[in-house]
Design an enzyme around this catalytic site. Structure first.
Site, PDB file in Angstrom:
ATOM      1  N   GLU A 247      43.764  51.800  27.433  1.00 42.38           N
ATOM      2  CA  GLU A 247      44.691  50.846  28.118  1.00 42.38           C
ATOM      3  C   GLU A 247      44.337  49.435  27.619  1.00 42.38           C
ATOM      4  O   GLU A 247      45.350  48.774  27.774  1.00 42.38           O
ATOM      5  CB  GLU A 247      44.175  50.842  29.496  1.00 42.38           C
ATOM      6  CG  GLU A 247      44.293  52.341  30.186  1.00 42.38           C
ATOM      7  CD  GLU A 247      43.757  52.299  31.533  1.00 42.38           C
ATOM      8  OE1 GLU A 247      43.356  53.597  31.998  1.00 42.38           O
ATOM      9  OE2 GLU A 247      43.720  51.447  32.300  1.00 42.38           O
ATOM     10  N   ARG A 273      68.503  23.275  17.128  1.00 46.32           N
ATOM     11  CA  ARG A 273      68.692  22.126  18.204  1.00 46.32           C
ATOM     12  C   ARG A 273      68.623  20.774  17.330  1.00 46.32           C
ATOM     13  O   ARG A 273      67.473  20.690  16.749  1.00 46.32           O
ATOM     14  CB  ARG A 273      67.786  22.340  19.234  1.00 46.32           C
ATOM     15  CG  ARG A 273      67.804  21.651  20.412  1.00 46.32           C
ATOM     16  CD  ARG A 273      68.862  21.767  21.363  1.00 46.32           C
ATOM     17  NE  ARG A 273      68.870  20.755  22.564  1.00 46.32           N
ATOM     18  CZ  ARG A 273      69.716  20.574  23.374  1.00 46.32           C
ATOM     19  NH1 ARG A 273      71.032  21.122  23.136  1.00 46.32           N
ATOM     20  NH2 ARG A 273      69.697  19.643  24.326  1.00 46.32           N
ATOM     21  N   GLU A 372      38.137  37.825  33.924  1.00 46.17           N
ATOM     22  CA  GLU A 372      36.941  37.744  34.347  1.00 46.17           C
ATOM     23  C   GLU A 372      36.194  38.835  34.480  1.00 46.17           C
ATOM     24  O   GLU A 372      34.868  39.104  33.777  1.00 46.17           O
ATOM     25  CB  GLU A 372      36.918  37.188  35.809  1.00 46.17           C
ATOM     26  CG  GLU A 372      37.591  35.614  35.943  1.00 46.17           C
ATOM     27  CD  GLU A 372      39.014  35.459  35.883  1.00 46.17           C
ATOM     28  OE1 GLU A 372      39.724  36.620  35.898  1.00 46.17           O
ATOM     29  OE2 GLU A 372      39.648  34.598  35.965  1.00 46.17           O
TER      30      GLU A 372
HETATM   31  C1  LIG Z   1      52.654  43.709  37.992  1.00 39.22           C
HETATM   32  C2  LIG Z   1      51.516  44.512  38.104  1.00 39.22           C
HETATM   33  C3  LIG Z   1      51.470  45.725  37.771  1.00 39.22           C
HETATM   34  C4  LIG Z   1      50.282  46.662  38.115  1.00 39.22           C
HETATM   35  N1  LIG Z   1      50.235  47.918  37.923  1.00 39.22           N
HETATM   36  C5  LIG Z   1      49.227  48.741  38.393  1.00 39.22           C
HETATM   37  C6  LIG Z   1      49.175  50.083  38.281  1.00 39.22           C
HETATM   38  O1  LIG Z   1      50.141  50.693  37.664  1.00 39.22           O
HETATM   39  N2  LIG Z   1      48.319  50.761  38.838  1.00 39.22           N
HETATM   40  C7  LIG Z   1      47.099  49.981  39.566  1.00 39.22           C
HETATM   41  O2  LIG Z   1      46.252  50.765  40.329  1.00 39.22           O
HETATM   42  N3  LIG Z   1      47.266  48.870  39.937  1.00 39.22           N
HETATM   43  C8  LIG Z   1      48.246  47.964  39.251  1.00 39.22           C
HETATM   44  N4  LIG Z   1      47.969  46.493  39.175  1.00 39.22           N
HETATM   45  C9  LIG Z   1      47.088  45.880  39.996  1.00 39.22           C
HETATM   46  C10 LIG Z   1      45.987  45.229  39.159  1.00 39.22           C
HETATM   47  O3  LIG Z   1      45.319  46.101  38.368  1.00 39.22           O
HETATM   48  C11 LIG Z   1      45.213  44.257  40.064  1.00 39.22           C
HETATM   49  O4  LIG Z   1      46.061  43.323  40.589  1.00 39.22           O
HETATM   50  C12 LIG Z   1      43.696  43.770  39.337  1.00 39.22           C
HETATM   51  O5  LIG Z   1      43.120  45.056  38.909  1.00 39.22           O
HETATM   52  C13 LIG Z   1      43.144  42.838  40.222  1.00 39.22           C
HETATM   53  O6  LIG Z   1      43.132  43.426  41.511  1.00 39.22           O
HETATM   54  P1  LIG Z   1      43.189  42.287  42.794  1.00 39.22           P
HETATM   55  O7  LIG Z   1      44.719  41.920  42.598  1.00 39.22           O
HETATM   56  O8  LIG Z   1      43.062  43.060  43.975  1.00 39.22           O
HETATM   57  O9  LIG Z   1      42.644  41.103  42.652  1.00 39.22           O
HETATM   58  P2  LIG Z   1      41.012  41.184  43.033  1.00 39.22           P
HETATM   59  O10 LIG Z   1      39.919  42.290  42.682  1.00 39.22           O
HETATM   60  O11 LIG Z   1      40.943  40.666  44.678  1.00 39.22           O
HETATM   61  O12 LIG Z   1      40.393  39.881  42.287  1.00 39.22           O
HETATM   62  C14 LIG Z   1      41.059  38.530  42.567  1.00 39.22           C
HETATM   63  C15 LIG Z   1      40.531  37.682  41.395  1.00 39.22           C
HETATM   64  O13 LIG Z   1      39.105  37.309  41.464  1.00 39.22           O
HETATM   65  C16 LIG Z   1      38.362  37.210  40.265  1.00 39.22           C
HETATM   66  N5  LIG Z   1      37.389  38.402  40.275  1.00 39.22           N
HETATM   67  C17 LIG Z   1      37.451  39.654  40.565  1.00 39.22           C
HETATM   68  N6  LIG Z   1      36.279  40.413  40.206  1.00 39.22           N
HETATM   69  C18 LIG Z   1      35.664  39.553  39.596  1.00 39.22           C
HETATM   70  C19 LIG Z   1      34.426  39.595  38.950  1.00 39.22           C
HETATM   71  N7  LIG Z   1      33.449  40.859  38.819  1.00 39.22           N
HETATM   72  N8  LIG Z   1      33.845  38.359  38.402  1.00 39.22           N
HETATM   73  C20 LIG Z   1      34.496  37.386  38.359  1.00 39.22           C
HETATM   74  N9  LIG Z   1      35.480  37.035  39.087  1.00 39.22           N
HETATM   75  C21 LIG Z   1      36.319  38.235  39.365  1.00 39.22           C
HETATM   76  C22 LIG Z   1      39.416  37.347  39.407  1.00 39.22           C
HETATM   77  O14 LIG Z   1      39.975  35.910  38.861  1.00 39.22           O
HETATM   78  C23 LIG Z   1      40.603  38.153  39.985  1.00 39.22           C
HETATM   79  O15 LIG Z   1      41.746  37.800  39.325  1.00 39.22           O
HETATM   80  C24 LIG Z   1      49.154  46.006  38.915  1.00 39.22           C
HETATM   81  C25 LIG Z   1      49.247  44.443  39.306  1.00 39.22           C
HETATM   82  C26 LIG Z   1      50.560  44.104  39.191  1.00 39.22           C
HETATM   83  C27 LIG Z   1      50.700  42.409  39.492  1.00 39.22           C
END
Ligand SMILES: Cc1cc2nc3c(=O)[nH]c(=O)nc-3n(C[C@H](O)[C@H](O)[C@H](O)COP(=O)(O)OP(=O)(O)OC[C@H]3O[C@@H](n4cnc5c(N)ncnc54)[C@H](O)[C@@H]3O)c2cc1C
Length: 382
Positions: A247, A273, A372
């Protein structure tokens, strides 16, 4: 000499395959992209057409009705789409799903679902993320409870790529809620007319406008016990971990191609341009910026190609795959930002490729494991 970015692994056979892919992308995807961006998905017909042409699941063995190629064939498709800013259909998530079957499925599961995925008859999605759990995957709450010879699934997922069109969803669940990793399993869910299964909104994102990212709801959804991926409970987290290099390399491939596409479209624009009696390309600032961007593209190409070759040889480790995801997605954001700047106000318009690439690039640093988390994974391998 003109600067070119040709993948090191693109041999004659792959170049012929690339012609087929590019023809499909330019004649059947590109003309429909604007409409897809308005409706929030590409529709089933495009998936079926991709299946007919043999460009889906191209690295799965022919024995399962698939392409019989290797990851380089996959990379050809992601490259062709990314450099043109086409992010609606996600054949990469579809292939990731196919790989879960190939690497972890029982023989019966492979025989049953892989040919249908390759034909584009069903669209694949993988549902890990929940409203309360993203990066910390061991904390998923969606429950799959064994009752007789069936599993009953309850919970919800969010941000699921291909979610609106998906006919097959791999759902990451807890079969034992008292455990974290060891309580996690993957259930195969065929969605058509399935009682208790509901697709929520196509989410309103800042970018990837043509991609059907959706919420999924499971309310006493029943699947037969044969739909447990691999046939043994508690394997889900380990199955997820072992497929990560695949992936993460995909994200690297997409980032490298998007940067090269942004560089090329910017070069064309600044040569055309005019301002202050000369072309934008004549300003030393523009030439120096583009020189740096071209250099970044070459470095990215070399690293991504190295990872592609290692992946094909079965030698890509998780730390290196995390490096390619981390570094190339960070560079993608920076390079496309600079390319947009060189377009002036036009770069901010959706009509321009670079504007669309700018918003689409942002997610590359978040999904597939936030950057991260990539730093953590790399640091752990030191
Ligand atoms: C357009 C899009 C497509 C997606 N497609 C899929 C899909 O097909 N299937 C699926 O299951 N998911 C999917 N996702 C979800 C995506 O994988 C998650 O958004 C991502 O893993 C982060 O999880 P979260 O949004 O819950 O952020 P959180 O886990 O809440 O984390 C928020 C932020 O905290 C920080 N953070 C988190 N953990 C740590 C750490 N250990 N150390 C330091 N900082 C940290 C990072 O800055 C992170 O961005 C998709 C998301 C989007 C927006």
């Amino acid at each position: 000499m003109t600067i070119e970015f040709r993948p090191s692994w693109l041999d004659e056979d792959l170049a012929m395959y690339q012609d087929t892919v590019v023809r499909f992308v330019e004649t059947e995807m590109l003309p429909n992209d604007e409409a897809a961006r308005h409706q929030g998905h590409v529709g089933h017909d495009l998936w079926k057409r991709a299946g007919e042409l043999g460009v889906l699941c191209s690295d799965i063995p022919e024995a399962y009705g698939d392409g019989g190629g290797d990851f380089r064939h996959e990379a050809v498709l992601y490259d062709a789409m990314s450099r043109r800013g086409l992010t609606g259909m996600s054949p990469s998530v579809h292939s990731i799903v196919a790989h879960y079957f190939l690497n972890h499925g029982t023989e019966a599961q492979k025989q049953k679902w892989l040919p249908r995925l390759a034909r584009g008859e069903i669209v694949g999605a993988i549902a890990m993320t929940e409203p309360g759990t993203g990066s910390d995957l061991q904390g998923v709450r969606t429950r799959a409870e064994k009752r007789g010879n069936r599993y009953v699934i309850n919970g919800s997922k969010t941000f699921i790529t291909n979610g609106y069109l998906a006919g097959l969803v791999l759902v990451v669940c807890k079969t034992d809620p008292t455990q974290r990793a060891r309580g996690t399993s993957i259930l195969i869910v065929e969605t058509k007319d399935l009682k208790g299964y509901r697709v929520g909104r196509v989410l309103d994102k800042i970018g990837l406008k043509a991609q059907d990212t959706s919420e999924l709801f499971f309310d006493d959804v029943e699947v037969p016990e044969e739909n447990l991926l691999g046939g043994a409970e508690g394997q889900g987290f380990f199955q997820l971990m072992s497929d990560l290099p695949y992936e993460r390399t995909i994200i690297g491939v997409m980032a490298a191609a998007a940067m090269e596409g942004a560089y090329q479209t910017t070069l064309n624009y600044v040569r055309d341009r005019k301002a202050f009696g000369q072309t934008i390309a004549d300003f030393q600032n523009t030439r120096f910026r583009l020189a740096e961007i071209a250099t970044t593209c070459q470095v990215a190409r070399a690293f991504v190609d190295q990872c592609v070759e290692k992946l094909v040889a079965g030698q890509l480790d998780t730390a290196t795959a995390s490096m390619v995801k981390l570094w190339s997605s960070e560079q993608q954001g920076r390079v496309i930002d600079e390319c947009l700047q060189l377009h002036g106000g036009y770069g901010y318009m959706n009509e321009y490729l670079v504007g669309r690439m700018y918003v689409d690039a942002r997610i590359q640093r978040i999904y597939g494991g936030a950057n991260e988390v990539m730093r953590e994974v790399i640091a752990r391998a030191m």
